[in-house]
Design an enzyme around this catalytic site. Structure first.
Site, short mmCIF file in Angstrom:
data_model
loop_
_atom_site.label_atom_id
_atom_site.label_comp_id
_atom_site.label_asym_id
_atom_site.label_seq_id
_atom_site.Cartn_x
_atom_site.Cartn_y
_atom_site.Cartn_z
N SER A 83 -8.51 17.81 40.66
CA SER A 83 -8.85 18.54 39.43
C SER A 83 -10.06 17.95 38.71
O SER A 83 -10.81 18.67 38.06
CB SER A 83 -7.66 18.56 38.48
OG SER A 83 -6.64 19.35 39.02
N HIS A 297 -8.93 24.68 41.97
CA HIS A 297 -8.48 24.60 43.37
C HIS A 297 -7.12 25.27 43.42
O HIS A 297 -6.57 25.64 42.38
CB HIS A 297 -8.35 23.14 43.82
CG HIS A 297 -7.47 22.34 42.89
ND1 HIS A 297 -6.09 22.47 42.88
CD2 HIS A 297 -7.78 21.49 41.89
CE1 HIS A 297 -5.61 21.69 41.93
NE2 HIS A 297 -6.60 21.09 41.30
MG MG Z 1 -5.87 20.33 34.89
ZN ZN Z 2 -3.06 18.94 41.15
#
Ligand code: MG
Ligand code: ZN
Length: 358
Positions: A83, A297
């Site tokens: 992230s 993602h």
């Molecule tokens: Mg986040």
């Molecule tokens: Zn994650």
């Protein structure tokens, strides 16, 4: 003779048409949107959106967006991003290594769109359901070689200029610190108003931080309607004649994916969907707000499968407890929204926004 007259007529018409086009272009030069709202569903791949569609009785907010596309999420260091690097590429347009927040692979800080808009005189805000020091919000408001440095990121936030509204969790990183400093007292001294909950806010014009939990907020639906409410409140506080930039994160779609918990995942998607409806209702009324929704993602390798080959049942099937490498969706609404269709790199999102918002 007839032919010559026709040609002359055509020439006049063409000239008129051409000149009227030029005048029109001058008079109606496209003006960038006043406000920009970016929403990130952390871990939200196409299957997460589809899971919401399958379980929703009503038309989802995702179906209200006129344009959609795909984003490529790989980071500078890995085919599968985390992230920190995924959000960093969205926030500042530079691919970086997994774990890095708001810096390039050589650890040079890169200004985020929030910082650029603040510099341009817009009000700015961030709304999340995780700690405000977590990777995604940190990508927009901090610069750190590691996402793990929650206390360092909190310190950076406490010294930050050009941030007006910050709602989420993570109070412990401001008050239970190894250095013993109470950052919340320091921020009050600097003019911030800081509360534990949204209804305590008294002055819409003051720089305001709400830290609703010691760490992350509860998962949906236990935390109630914090995210849609906080988003509505942030918009109300940020709305001004110079415009604003707001980043909203559905932070815990990712947590449910890591836990392979499809019930919570759908609840998180419902909460994010409710938040999108709040934003779109505002953007429709305002008419001058660009809304871009994407993800950093996919999490969980979610697929929605026919488990017995008879098409009689639908199962949610997770293939990993980590992230996966698939396209994530991009949805857009408002002035310039058409530029977000097709396949784009996650680093192109900021350049498209900046070109439109110019
Ligand atoms: Mg986040
Ligand atoms: Zn994650």
């Amino acid at each position: 003779m007839k032919t010559r007259r026709l040609l002359a007529f055509l020439l006049v018409v063409t000239t008129l048409f051409a000149s009227s086009c030029t005048t029109n272009d001058k008079n109606q030069a496209p003006k960038g949107p006043k406000n920009v709202i970016v929403l990130i569903g952390d871990g939200m791949g196409p299957a997460q959106v589809y899971a919401l569609l399958l379980t929703s009785q009503e038309k989802t907010a995702f179906e209200r967006f006129p344009y959609s596309g795909f984003s490529i999420t790989k980071s500078a260091s890995n085919e599968i991003t985390d992230s920190a690097a995924g959000g960093s590429a969205i926030a500042n347009g530079t691919k970086t290594n997994n774990g890095v927040v708001g810096m390039d692979p050589d650890s040079i800080p890169v200004p985020s769109m929030l910082e650029i808009f603040a510099e341009q005189g817009k009000k700015t805000g961030v709304v999340v359901t995780c700690s405000v020091t977590h990777a995604t919000p940190a990508d927009f408001i901090a610069h750190n070689i590691t996402r793990k440095d929650n206390e360092g990121i909190a310190l950076e936030i406490s010294e930050k200029e050009g941030l007006n509204v910050l709602f989420g969790g993570g109070k412990k990183y401001f008050t239970e610190r190894k250095d013993g400093v109470d950052l919340i007292s320091k921020m009050w001294e600097k003019g911030w108003n800081i509360y534990d909950s949204l209804p305590q806010i008294e002055d819409n014009n003051a720089r305001t931080m709400v830290l609703a939990c010691r760490k992350h907020l509860d998962a949906a639906p236990q935390r109630g309607d914090f995210l849609p409410k906080a988003t509505a409140k942030a918009i109300e506080m940020l709305d001004n004649e110079n415009g604003f930039f707001l980043m909203v994160e559905g932070s815990q779609i990712d947590f449910a994916g890591h836990a392979n918990d499809s019930t919570t995942l759908v609840e998180e998607m419902i909460d994010f969907n409710n938040t999108l409806n709040v934003v779109l209702d505002y953007a429709e009324k305002d008419g001058n707000t660009l809304v871009v929704v994407t993800a950093d993602h996919e999490t969980g390798g979610l697929s929605i499968i026919d488990p017995d080959g008879k098409y009689t049942r639908t199962d949610f099937n997770f293939s990993t407890g980590s992230h996966s490498a698939v396209f994530v969706p991009v949805f857009s609404y408002g002035p310039g929204a058409e530029r977000f269709s097709g396949i784009m790199d996650n680093t192109e999102i900021i350049s498209k926004i900046m070109e439109i918002a110019k």
